[in-house]
Design an enzyme around this catalytic site. Structure first.
Site, mmCIF file in Angstrom:
data_model
loop_
_atom_site.group_PDB
_atom_site.id
_atom_site.type_symbol
_atom_site.label_atom_id
_atom_site.label_comp_id
_atom_site.label_asym_id
_atom_site.label_seq_id
_atom_site.Cartn_x
_atom_site.Cartn_y
_atom_site.Cartn_z
ATOM 1 N N HIS A 174 -5.408 3.605 2.227
ATOM 2 C CA HIS A 174 -5.906 2.437 1.527
ATOM 3 C C HIS A 174 -7.402 2.515 0.974
ATOM 4 O O HIS A 174 -7.705 1.793 0.099
ATOM 5 C CB HIS A 174 -5.973 1.247 2.471
ATOM 6 C CG HIS A 174 -4.518 0.526 2.380
ATOM 7 N ND1 HIS A 174 -3.440 1.209 2.961
ATOM 8 C CD2 HIS A 174 -4.025 -0.633 1.599
ATOM 9 C CE1 HIS A 174 -2.410 0.557 2.585
ATOM 10 N NE2 HIS A 174 -2.639 -0.623 1.897
ATOM 11 N N ARG A 207 -1.367 -8.627 -1.474
ATOM 12 C CA ARG A 207 -1.429 -7.815 -0.112
ATOM 13 C C ARG A 207 -2.128 -8.705 0.950
ATOM 14 O O ARG A 207 -3.486 -8.595 1.028
ATOM 15 C CB ARG A 207 -2.103 -6.630 -0.246
ATOM 16 C CG ARG A 207 -1.411 -5.423 -0.725
ATOM 17 C CD ARG A 207 -2.157 -3.917 -0.617
ATOM 18 N NE ARG A 207 -1.242 -3.151 -0.852
ATOM 19 C CZ ARG A 207 -1.488 -2.357 -2.064
ATOM 20 N NH1 ARG A 207 -2.204 -2.733 -2.938
ATOM 21 N NH2 ARG A 207 -0.719 -1.195 -2.145
ATOM 22 N N GLU A 240 10.978 -0.042 0.263
ATOM 23 C CA GLU A 240 9.898 1.010 0.389
ATOM 24 C C GLU A 240 10.409 1.896 1.809
ATOM 25 O O GLU A 240 9.780 2.848 2.112
ATOM 26 C CB GLU A 240 8.618 0.461 0.607
ATOM 27 C CG GLU A 240 8.700 -0.805 1.594
ATOM 28 C CD GLU A 240 7.151 -1.210 1.723
ATOM 29 O OE1 GLU A 240 6.216 -0.629 1.149
ATOM 30 O OE2 GLU A 240 7.043 -2.255 2.584
ATOM 31 N N ASN A 275 4.460 3.704 -2.459
ATOM 32 C CA ASN A 275 3.574 4.316 -1.624
ATOM 33 C C ASN A 275 4.161 4.744 -0.190
ATOM 34 O O ASN A 275 4.027 5.868 0.266
ATOM 35 C CB ASN A 275 2.352 3.531 -1.277
ATOM 36 C CG ASN A 275 1.812 2.965 -2.532
ATOM 37 O OD1 ASN A 275 1.717 3.446 -3.426
ATOM 38 N ND2 ASN A 275 0.985 1.833 -2.551
ATOM 39 N N ASP A 276 4.967 3.589 0.093
ATOM 40 C CA ASP A 276 5.787 3.936 1.505
ATOM 41 C C ASP A 276 7.005 4.863 1.298
ATOM 42 O O ASP A 276 7.419 5.684 2.093
ATOM 43 C CB ASP A 276 5.790 2.946 2.205
ATOM 44 C CG ASP A 276 4.736 2.284 2.970
ATOM 45 O OD1 ASP A 276 3.961 3.066 3.790
ATOM 46 O OD2 ASP A 276 4.280 1.156 2.897
ATOM 47 N N CYS A 308 5.741 -2.149 -7.474
ATOM 48 C CA CYS A 308 4.317 -2.330 -7.127
ATOM 49 C C CYS A 308 3.587 -1.285 -6.407
ATOM 50 O O CYS A 308 2.316 -1.402 -6.072
ATOM 51 C CB CYS A 308 4.061 -3.654 -6.242
ATOM 52 S SG CYS A 308 5.001 -3.604 -4.715
HETATM 53 C C1 PEP Z 1 4.064 0.164 -1.205
HETATM 54 O O1 PEP Z 1 4.212 0.828 0.026
HETATM 55 O O2 PEP Z 1 4.270 1.055 -2.487
HETATM 56 C C2 PEP Z 1 3.073 -0.785 -1.387
HETATM 57 C C3 PEP Z 1 2.923 -1.377 -2.408
HETATM 58 O O3 PEP Z 1 2.800 -1.336 -0.246
HETATM 59 P P1 PEP Z 1 1.124 -0.800 0.331
HETATM 60 O O4 PEP Z 1 0.763 0.047 -0.334
HETATM 61 O O5 PEP Z 1 0.497 -1.919 0.736
HETATM 62 O O6 PEP Z 1 1.973 -0.315 1.669
HETATM 63 MG MG MG Z 2 3.991 -0.466 1.646
#
Ligand code: PEP
Ligand code: MG
Length: 576
Positions: free
Chosen positions: A191, A298, A433, A456-457, A504
């Site tokens: 983050h 978010r 994800e 991302n996840d 996203c």
């Molecule tokens: C992701 O996991 O790609 C996502 C967009 O959510 P975050 O980064 O908030 O986990």
């Molecule tokens: Mg995520």
């Protein structure tokens, strides 16, 4: 001049002096101080002792009140540590002799004390180790906290160096003169990195020992695109980077021309490009960069920097503001995704929420329908003020989607009986994800209104590489064939069921991968706002049929590196 290589987290070049901030995880910076700074350092130490004493007395009072006098007496031992003349004198005499910053000296003395006590065969004295550690941490926090609060009165542009920055630290820097940051830990989609991108501050993370190798005031070049930090560069390097900085600005100009045009391919396919936000006040940045909606809001950041949980009214006001500000463009609100590295800064959260594989996100919400339903009611109520959609994070299978929808139905019924209006046709999507969701996308697609791929996840789970751990960052590769296949499967399943699919995760804003994703059939891209112009420019420069051919070729490759080289080379052709 030294060069440090870390993980490229937010692109751009910054040239400025280093400004170090400490952290209570105690990678205490070691700094040489000047003779004339010694009195000020002693004063800082005394103030930290006084502040710590005040804190402990307050704590003691509270505990005495809540739990009884016996428990409160534990803190007498803590107060004794604070008054230990030997410890205090040793810190001051070493400070004078060694001329290093007081926090570092104090930490050294503390370590020595703990070592000495642990060797003594006396139970009573052994027990004092935890007292010493506890009080020591408090003193250190107060010593370093002093440095940290200095961020609010910066006089010049600086690059912040820290062991780690929590999202709330980064948020607090919003309006400061911070033009870059560099951290010891963290990965590309931690983050810290995401916040850096949204603040448009070049960042390099995961440098491991930056806080040791860089001293306050060192001149730095941060190259957030290649993950390079150059400490005290020579004149030649400095000039080369200044040129590069100017050139970057020129390229950006070309992209900026595309920002207010639609993202239409050369052969006429329109793609929706939107922005990701964490706070309502980021809406103007999305608009400024040409975003056509918010593809990811978010909401967990709403829980930061505050003491209690937000009320339904507070949720509602925030969502209403964003809905109205973006109207008629769509806004996708992602329901609470707490846990992993998204924590509540003011609350102690249960241990089991801290793990990425733990009791978090939708799992937590389904177990706490009280907290969840309050948010759902607020989203529904705000839905009459614009084009709101919502989606659930971390869905691992269709049962979770059904359970979440059942709570949503309850929320709708409640609002109906209270006579409160909401958009009855609000679209409800599932984030893809978790690999199990990507693999069962055909099943999920029958019960979701849309998909949004959270790479991302998805990357961290499919490659078993923690997204915040710099040691395994080399494994965390968006272009890995496994990731590409999961994405392809998700898109194909969505289209077979006639629903749209967006992305996203940060991958949606990776210039080199944009054409590949276009070729795989992605309908919507949502990204940190400042990436929007470039991605629009790229999409406007290709034909869909060439993108499809490129995707097919990429899918035949065996390694992430091959895919990366291939897509990079194609990108260079496009940008020529
Ligand atoms: C992701 O996991 O790609 C996502 C967009 O959510 P975050 O980064 O908030 O986990
Ligand atoms: Mg995520």
């Amino acid at each position: 001049m030294i060069k440090l290589k870390g993980i490229a987290a937010a692109s751009g070049i910054s040239i400025a002096p280093a400004y170090k901030v400490g952290k209570d995880d105690f990678l205490v910076p070691k700094e040489v101080i000047r003779q004339e700074d010694i009195p000020q350092q002693i004063r800082q130490f005394e103030e930290a002792l006084i502040k710590t004493r005040r804190e402990i007395i307050e704590l003691q009072k509270r505990i005495g009140h809540e739990m009884g006098q016996e428990e409160a007496q534990i803190f007498d031992a803590h107060l004794l540590v604070l008054e230990d003349r030997m410890l205090i004198e040793e810190v001051i005499s070493r400070l004078k002799k060694e001329q290093l910053n007081v926090a570092f000296i104090f930490q050294e003395v503390l370590k020595k004390y703990v070592e000495v006590f642990s060797k003594i065969e006396d139970e009573y004295l052994k027990e004092r180790i935890s007292d010493i550690n506890d009080v020591g941490k408090r003193i250190l926090r107060n010593l370093l906290g002093k440095t940290r609060s200095g961020l609010s009165d910066l006089k010049e542009r600086v690059i912040v160096i820290a062991h780690d920055l929590s999202p709330s630290d980064t948020a607090a820097m919003h309006k400061q003169r911070v033009c870059g940051f560099v951290t010891d830990i963290g990965g590309k989609t931690s983050h810290t990195a995401i916040m850096a991108k949204s603040l448009e501050i070049p960042a390099v993370v995961g440098l491991e020992e930056a806080t040791y190798k860089i001293r306050a005031g060192d001149m730095l070049i941060v190259d957030g695109s290649s993950g390079l930090v150059i400490v005290n560069p020579d004149e030649e390097t400095l000039n080369a980077y200044r040129q590069e900085e100017l050139k970057l600005k020129g390229v950006t100009e070309r992209f900026l021309l595309a920002k207010d045009m639609p993202a239409v391919t050369l052969d006429g396919k329109t793609i929706e490009i939107s922005g990701n936000i964490e706070f309502p006040d980021e809406v103007p940045a999305v608009k400024l960069h040409g975003g056509e909606g918010i593809g990811l809001y978010r909401t967990e950041f709403f829980y930061m920097n505050r003491k209690g949980l937000p009320t339904e009214e507070e949720h509602y006001q925030a969502y209403r503001y964003v809905a109205e500000a973006m109207k008629p463009q769509p806004v996708i609100i992602r329901t609470l995704d707490l846990g992993g590295d998204k924590f509540l800064s003011q609350f102690e959260i249960p241990h089991e929420m801290k793990s990425f594989l733990g009791w978090r996100a939708i799992r937590f919400c389904l177990a706490r329908p009280d907290i969840f339903k309050l948010q759902l009611r607020a989203i529904l109520r705000a839905s009459v003020h614009g084009k709101l959609k919502m989606m659930y994070p971390m869905i691992s299978g269709v049962e979770e989607l059904r359970q979440a929808n059942a709570i949503l139905e309850e929320a709708k019924k409640e609002l109906e009986s209270e006579g409160k209006p909401f958009d009855k046709d609000i679209e409800v999507g599932a984030m893809i994800e978790v690999p199990s969701a990507a693999m069962t996308a055909d099943i999920l697609a029958k019960e979701a209104d849309f998909f949004s791929i959270g790479t991302n996840d998805l990357i961290q789970y499919s490659l078993a590489a923690d997204r915040t751990n710099e040691k395994v960052a080399y494994l965390y590769e968006p272009s890995h064939p496994a990731v590409l296949r999961l994405i392809q499967n998700t898109i194909q399943a969505a289209h077979a069921a006639n629903i749209r699919v967006g992305m996203c995760g940060e991958m949606a804003g990776e210039p080199a991968l944009a054409v590949l994703l276009l070729g795989l059939g992605l309908d919507e891209f949502s990204m940190p706002p400042q990436m929007i112009p470039e991605i629009k420019y790229i999409i406007r420069s290709v034909k869909i049929k060439d993108a499809q051919e490129m995707a097919l070729n990429a899918l035949k490759l065996s390694t992430a590196k091959e895919v990366e080289e291939y897509t990079q080379a194609r990108l260079q052709d496009i940008l020529k």
